[in-house]
Design a protein around this motif. Structure first.
Motif, mmCIF file in Angstrom:
data_model
loop_
_atom_site.group_PDB
_atom_site.id
_atom_site.type_symbol
_atom_site.label_atom_id
_atom_site.label_comp_id
_atom_site.label_asym_id
_atom_site.label_seq_id
_atom_site.Cartn_x
_atom_site.Cartn_y
_atom_site.Cartn_z
ATOM 1 N N GLU A 290 0.826 -1.207 0.000
ATOM 2 C CA GLU A 290 0.000 0.000 0.000
ATOM 3 C C GLU A 290 0.861 1.257 0.000
ATOM 4 O O GLU A 290 0.478 2.274 -0.595
ATOM 5 N N ALA B 6 1.732 1.763 -3.515
ATOM 6 C CA ALA B 6 0.541 2.149 -4.277
ATOM 7 C C ALA B 6 0.195 3.618 -4.060
ATOM 8 O O ALA B 6 -0.153 4.333 -5.008
ATOM 9 N N ALA C 270 -6.042 6.707 -6.992
ATOM 10 C CA ALA C 270 -6.487 5.344 -7.237
ATOM 11 C C ALA C 270 -6.447 4.520 -5.945
ATOM 12 O O ALA C 270 -7.329 3.687 -5.702
ATOM 13 N N SER C 271 -5.444 4.757 -5.110
ATOM 14 C CA SER C 271 -5.330 4.032 -3.839
ATOM 15 C C SER C 271 -6.496 4.361 -2.922
ATOM 16 O O SER C 271 -7.054 3.488 -2.257
ATOM 17 N N ARG C 272 -6.871 5.640 -2.893
ATOM 18 C CA ARG C 272 -8.005 6.050 -2.058
ATOM 19 C C ARG C 272 -9.290 5.383 -2.544
ATOM 20 O O ARG C 272 -10.103 4.900 -1.730
ATOM 21 N N LEU C 273 -9.478 5.335 -3.846
ATOM 22 C CA LEU C 273 -10.678 4.705 -4.405
ATOM 23 C C LEU C 273 -10.683 3.197 -4.152
ATOM 24 O O LEU C 273 -11.749 2.577 -4.075
ATOM 25 N N ALA C 274 -9.497 2.620 -4.007
ATOM 26 C CA ALA C 274 -9.394 1.177 -3.742
ATOM 27 C C ALA C 274 -9.580 0.856 -2.263
ATOM 28 O O ALA C 274 -9.540 -0.307 -1.875
ATOM 29 N N GLY C 275 -9.774 1.885 -1.444
ATOM 30 C CA GLY C 275 -10.040 1.668 -0.028
ATOM 31 C C GLY C 275 -8.829 1.748 0.883
ATOM 32 O O GLY C 275 -8.920 1.409 2.070
ATOM 33 N N VAL C 276 -7.708 2.205 0.350
ATOM 34 C CA VAL C 276 -6.507 2.335 1.178
ATOM 35 C C VAL C 276 -6.632 3.579 2.059
ATOM 36 O O VAL C 276 -6.997 4.654 1.587
#
Length: 318
Positions: A190, A193, A200-206
């Motif tokens: 993470e 990422a 994109a990381s925020r949208l992936a839930g990170v």
């Protein structure tokens, strides 16, 4: 000219190999230029000198990979050492002193992380401010006078196991741990990422805020450890300890292939970069070159490393 640029770009694409080649080249040159270079005592001294820079650089690398930067590590080294020494002196407890020094580094890292993640202050500006604050607190605590520091810290800083510096062995162990963490764990992936694409990381839930706070805290903790090692080696905690170390640390990280833009970096490369910086410092001593040129060389090394990074990114874009 074009062939030369292509060669440099190829080196940039394999940064660890190129830095290792530079390390070997400098070592070969010194083996002929100085009769003392290949002596075991000198080589072990190079490893000891590289250990503190490398240990702090491990945390700095993760910060930069996550698109941050910590300019305060040199001052955190000094403050952590001073707090540890003062606590040990005033309480008579070695354990309290060591824990206090590490906790100071951790607290500084957490403050840096909160300034970045919660108060939205650019990490360059935030850590530039804490650099000054930490150094000032260290000076206020001691009045500018070094504080005696010994015990277990002295063993880690100056001790040897089978003639190998303890700090060098600790560097190797920590490098292995951080490398495994970075490439084998979810949190490690993470970090990469976030540096590569925060949106994109925020949208992936990170949880970007948590990850960035974590890497700053870890960087502060390792800087605190570096301070205890340095103070232990000198058997004294000087409030000016670690001054200028931020340059060596950042140079080692960038030389090792970590991109200032984030998302890319190698722990192995960081160790090689730290060894190269220590070897260059050793070369100035052995060759009798003025210490002032060391400062110039560090600046040139940083510019060279960032230039390689820029050429690599241009090559990737092409």
């Amino acid at each position: 000219m074009n062939q030369s640029l292509s060669f440099i770009r190829d080196l940039g694409k394999h940064r660890e190999a190129s830095v290792l080649a530079m390390l070997v080249a400098v070592a070969i040159y010194l083996s002929f230029a100085s009769d003392y270079f290949l002596e075991p005592r000198n080589l072990l001294n190079v490893g000891r000198q590289a250990s503190v820079v490398a240990i702090v650089a491990l945390g700095q690398a993760l910060v930069i990979i996550a698109r941050g930067i910590d300019l305060s590590v040199g001052s955190v080294i000094g403050l952590s050492a001073v707090v540890g020494a003062v606590l040990m002196r005033d309480t008579g407890s070695e354990t309290i002193g060591l824990v206090g020094g590490l906790a100071t580094g951790l607290a500084c890292g957490v403050v840096n992380g909160l300034l970045y993640t919660r108060f939205r202050i650019n990490p360059f500006i935030a850590t530039l401010g804490t650099l000054s604050i930490a150094r000032g607190i260290a000076l206020l605590m001691t009045g500018g006078i070094p504080v005696p520091f010994g015990g277990f810290a002295e063993f880690v800083g100056a001790g040897r196991i089978h003639n190998i510096p303890v700090s060098f062995l600790l560097m190797i162990v920590l490098a292995i741990i951080v490398h495994i963490f970075a490439v084998r764990t979810v949190t490690g992936r993470e970090i990469y990422a976030i540096g590569d694409n925060p949106k994109a990381s925020r949208l992936a839930g990170v949880n970007i805020h948590y990850i960035r706070l974590f890497v700053f805290a870890l960087c502060g903790l390792l800087a605190g450890l570096g301070g205890l090692i340095l103070a232990g080696n000198l058997a004294s905690a000087d409030p000016n300890l670690g001054m200028g170390y931020e340059l060596d640390v950042i140079a080692a990280v960038i030389l090792g292939g970590t991109a200032l833009s984030g998302g890319r970096g190698s722990i192995i490369g960081v160790i090689i970069g730290a060894l190269l910086m220590a070897l260059l410092n050793n070369a100035f001593v052995l060759l009798g070159i003025s210490a002032y040129w060391q400062v110039v060389t560090k600046g040139l090394v940083i510019i060279f490393a960032v230039g390689l990074d820029g050429l690599q990114r241009r090559g990737d874009d092409d």
